[in-house]
Design a protein around this motif. Structure first.
Motif, PDB file in Angstrom:
ATOM      1  N   PRO A  68       0.680  -1.123   0.045  1.00  0.00           N
ATOM      2  CA  PRO A  68       0.395  -0.332   0.225  1.00  0.00           C
ATOM      3  C   PRO A  68       0.247   1.276   0.138  1.00  0.00           C
ATOM      4  CG  PRO A  68      -0.068  -0.791   2.210  1.00  0.00           C
ATOM      5  CD  PRO A  68       0.761  -1.701   1.512  1.00  0.00           C
ATOM      6  N   TRP A  69       1.774   1.143   0.013  1.00  0.00           N
ATOM      7  CA  TRP A  69       3.487   2.398   0.680  1.00  0.00           C
ATOM      8  C   TRP A  69       3.334   2.723  -1.255  1.00  0.00           C
ATOM      9  CZ3 TRP A  69       6.043  -0.933  -1.559  1.00  0.00           C
ATOM     10  CH2 TRP A  69       6.691  -2.354  -0.888  1.00  0.00           C
ATOM     11  N   VAL A  70       3.710   1.799  -2.714  1.00  0.00           N
ATOM     12  CA  VAL A  70       3.759   2.315  -3.728  1.00  0.00           C
ATOM     13  C   VAL A  70       2.540   3.048  -4.775  1.00  0.00           C
ATOM     14  CG1 VAL A  70       4.337   1.421  -5.583  1.00  0.00           C
ATOM     15  CG2 VAL A  70       4.188  -0.142  -4.048  1.00  0.00           C
ATOM     16  N   VAL A  71       2.754   4.658  -4.727  1.00  0.00           N
ATOM     17  CA  VAL A  71       1.906   5.617  -5.154  1.00  0.00           C
ATOM     18  C   VAL A  71       2.004   5.641  -6.379  1.00  0.00           C
ATOM     19  CG1 VAL A  71       1.302   6.539  -2.790  1.00  0.00           C
ATOM     20  CG2 VAL A  71       3.134   7.618  -3.708  1.00  0.00           C
ATOM     21  N   ALA A  72       1.447   6.395  -7.441  1.00  0.00           N
ATOM     22  CA  ALA A  72       2.007   7.047  -8.816  1.00  0.00           C
ATOM     23  C   ALA A  72       1.528   8.445  -8.568  1.00  0.00           C
ATOM     24  CB  ALA A  72       0.977   7.242  -9.216  1.00  0.00           C
ATOM     25  N   VAL A  73       2.781   9.149  -8.692  1.00  0.00           N
ATOM     26  CA  VAL A  73       3.241  10.478  -8.764  1.00  0.00           C
ATOM     27  C   VAL A  73       2.541  11.053 -10.451  1.00  0.00           C
ATOM     28  CG1 VAL A  73       4.461  12.458  -9.033  1.00  0.00           C
ATOM     29  CG2 VAL A  73       5.079  10.271  -7.810  1.00  0.00           C
ATOM     30  N   SER A  74       1.521  11.963 -10.688  1.00  0.00           N
ATOM     31  CA  SER A  74       0.464  11.974 -11.645  1.00  0.00           C
ATOM     32  C   SER A  74       0.778  13.897 -12.001  1.00  0.00           C
ATOM     33  CB  SER A  74      -1.068  11.539 -11.304  1.00  0.00           C
ATOM     34  OG  SER A  74      -2.174  12.607 -11.733  1.00  0.00           O
ATOM     35  N   SER A  75       0.449  14.525 -13.260  1.00  0.00           N
ATOM     36  CA  SER A  75      -0.367  15.430 -13.433  1.00  0.00           C
ATOM     37  C   SER A  75      -0.897  14.538 -14.740  1.00  0.00           C
ATOM     38  CB  SER A  75       1.013  16.632 -13.807  1.00  0.00           C
ATOM     39  OG  SER A  75       0.417  17.487 -14.342  1.00  0.00           O
ATOM     40  N   ARG A  76      -2.445  15.284 -14.823  1.00  0.00           N
ATOM     41  CA  ARG A  76      -3.026  14.485 -15.567  1.00  0.00           C
ATOM     42  C   ARG A  76      -2.803  16.505 -16.860  1.00  0.00           C
ATOM     43  NH1 ARG A  76      -6.331  12.406 -12.245  1.00  0.00           N
ATOM     44  NH2 ARG A  76      -7.162  10.603 -13.188  1.00  0.00           N
ATOM     45  N   VAL A 104       5.988   7.749   3.289  1.00  0.00           N
ATOM     46  CA  VAL A 104       6.975   7.464   4.391  1.00  0.00           C
ATOM     47  C   VAL A 104       6.227   8.145   5.466  1.00  0.00           C
ATOM     48  CG1 VAL A 104       9.363   7.166   2.645  1.00  0.00           C
ATOM     49  CG2 VAL A 104       8.477   9.749   3.471  1.00  0.00           C
ATOM     50  N   ALA A 105       5.285   8.598   5.355  1.00  0.00           N
ATOM     51  CA  ALA A 105       4.414   9.582   6.655  1.00  0.00           C
ATOM     52  C   ALA A 105       3.074   9.716   6.507  1.00  0.00           C
ATOM     53  CB  ALA A 105       4.693  10.353   7.059  1.00  0.00           C
ATOM     54  N   PRO A 106       1.974   9.484   7.300  1.00  0.00           N
ATOM     55  CA  PRO A 106       0.553   9.928   6.628  1.00  0.00           C
ATOM     56  C   PRO A 106       0.842  10.797   5.219  1.00  0.00           C
ATOM     57  CG  PRO A 106       0.894   9.529   9.056  1.00  0.00           C
ATOM     58  CD  PRO A 106       2.104  10.004   8.424  1.00  0.00           C
ATOM     59  N   ASP A 107       1.516  11.783   5.772  1.00  0.00           N
ATOM     60  CA  ASP A 107       1.843  13.318   4.451  1.00  0.00           C
ATOM     61  C   ASP A 107       2.619  13.479   3.565  1.00  0.00           C
ATOM     62  OD1 ASP A 107       2.993  13.668   6.125  1.00  0.00           O
ATOM     63  OD2 ASP A 107       1.730  15.636   6.823  1.00  0.00           O
ATOM     64  N   ARG A 108       3.143  12.438   3.524  1.00  0.00           N
ATOM     65  CA  ARG A 108       4.903  12.630   2.737  1.00  0.00           C
ATOM     66  C   ARG A 108       5.202  11.214   2.113  1.00  0.00           C
ATOM     67  NH1 ARG A 108       4.010  16.511   6.214  1.00  0.00           N
ATOM     68  NH2 ARG A 108       5.629  17.352   6.359  1.00  0.00           N
ATOM     69  N   VAL A 109       5.241  11.937   0.973  1.00  0.00           N
ATOM     70  CA  VAL A 109       5.529  10.730  -0.279  1.00  0.00           C
ATOM     71  C   VAL A 109       7.084  11.128  -1.136  1.00  0.00           C
ATOM     72  CG1 VAL A 109       5.401  10.223  -3.021  1.00  0.00           C
ATOM     73  CG2 VAL A 109       3.650  10.344  -0.808  1.00  0.00           C
ATOM     74  N   VAL A 110       8.001  10.170  -0.720  1.00  0.00           N
ATOM     75  CA  VAL A 110       9.136   9.848  -1.503  1.00  0.00           C
ATOM     76  C   VAL A 110       9.184   9.745  -2.551  1.00  0.00           C
ATOM     77  CG1 VAL A 110      10.618  10.560   1.354  1.00  0.00           C
ATOM     78  CG2 VAL A 110      10.402   8.635  -0.989  1.00  0.00           C
ATOM     79  N   THR A 111      10.036  11.138  -3.740  1.00  0.00           N
ATOM     80  CA  THR A 111      10.042   9.966  -5.336  1.00  0.00           C
ATOM     81  C   THR A 111      11.539  11.210  -5.233  1.00  0.00           C
ATOM     82  OG1 THR A 111       9.068  10.437  -7.774  1.00  0.00           O
ATOM     83  CG2 THR A 111       9.342  12.734  -5.492  1.00  0.00           C
TER      84      THR A 111
END
Length: 276
Positions: free
Chosen positions: A48-56, A73-80
């Motif tokens: 569940p920690w994998v996300v896509a970074v998006s801009s339509r 890496v935190a409820p309101d933080r994503v690293v890329t």
């Protein structure tokens, strides 16, 4: 000397974005556009920690605007990857992207469900070097928090998960053929952490790029054939349930003598978790 190939964002669907991304892709063979080499579909439920970074607005709606990977890496933080937020790559600064979002909880990008959350702040590691790829890390602050169960543990300095031979997996969405055939679902490939000596031999400097063990690690299959590649930038490298790296760069994809190079997350724990 040419800049060494990076794991570029997914190929843009808008002309302006294609033009902006082209310089990052010209030195990479067409076959290198496969996002996960030697991988297989996996479910977001178990990851569940994998996300896509998006801009339509830049990358179109067909794949929910996905152009890079990321990890919670935190409820309101994503690293890329920092190079995902590079103005030269996007054609605009991240601050100008009104629709910059992360897509979480969705195995298939075009499915319903999950969360699409706006990014309220972008932090790019100030020591990031766009030429050497050292310090390739950015942090996205989310406008609203994800559930705590989406968060993955982050490796710290000296963590034994970095020992050579440790089994790991790299995750992402993207082109699986090199001809614009994008995966409809999240994929993962099994790799293993490689010794620094092997990485230094593969990337001694010059046109091949230079491996720096303090801020990078590399991983791959013992005979190649398993790797991350274009479109998977910023995606997670995970070992024993712990985030150890972010997809950064490499020479081709899945080559036995040129393993994938990742940002060593333990070198940037404070930035990754604090976003500043």
């Amino acid at each position: 000397m040419r800049p060494r190939p990076i794991r570029s964002p997914a190929r843009a669907l808008a002309l302006a974005a294609v033009t902006a991304l082209a310089p990052l892709m010209v030195s990479v063979p067409a076959a290198a556009d496969s996002v996960i080499i030697g991988g297989a579909p996996v479910s977001i439920t178990g990851n569940p920690w994998v996300v896509a970074v998006s801009s339509r607005s830049l990358f179109g709606a067909a794949r929910a605007g996905q152009f890079c990977g990321g990890v919670v890496v935190a409820p309101d933080r994503v690293v890329t990857a920092a190079h995902c937020m590079n103005e030269d790559a996007l054609g605009v600064s991240p601050a100008e992207l009104a629709d910059l979002k992360v897509v979480a909880g969705r195995t298939k990008l075009q499915a319903e469900g999950g969360h699409e959350i706006e990014v309220s702040k972008v932090y790019v590691n100030p020591t990031y070097d766009g030429y050497t790829r050292e310090g390739d890390l950015a942090v996205l602050t989310l406008a609203r928090a994800l559930p705590a169960e989406n968060v993955i543990k982050v490796a710290g300095p000296g963590d034994p998960v970095y020992e050579p031979g440790t089994a790991a997996s790299v995750y992402g969405w993207g082109d699986t053929t090199g001809y614009g055939t994008y995966a409809s679902s999240l994929r993962a490939a099994p790799v293993q952490v490689l010794p620094d000596e092997a990485c230094e031999k593969a990337y001694p400097g010059g046109s091949a790029g230079k491996y720096r063990s303090a801020t990078m690690l590399c991983a791959g299959g013992p005979r190649g054939g398993r790797d991350a590649c274009q479109g998977d930038s910023g995606g997670p490298l995970v070992a024993k349930g712990t985030l150890i790296g972010l997809v950064s760069w490499g020479n081709g994809c899945g080559k036995s003598d040129s393993p994938g190079v990742y940002t060593r997350i333990s070198a940037f724990v404070q930035q990754a978790t604090a976003g500043r």
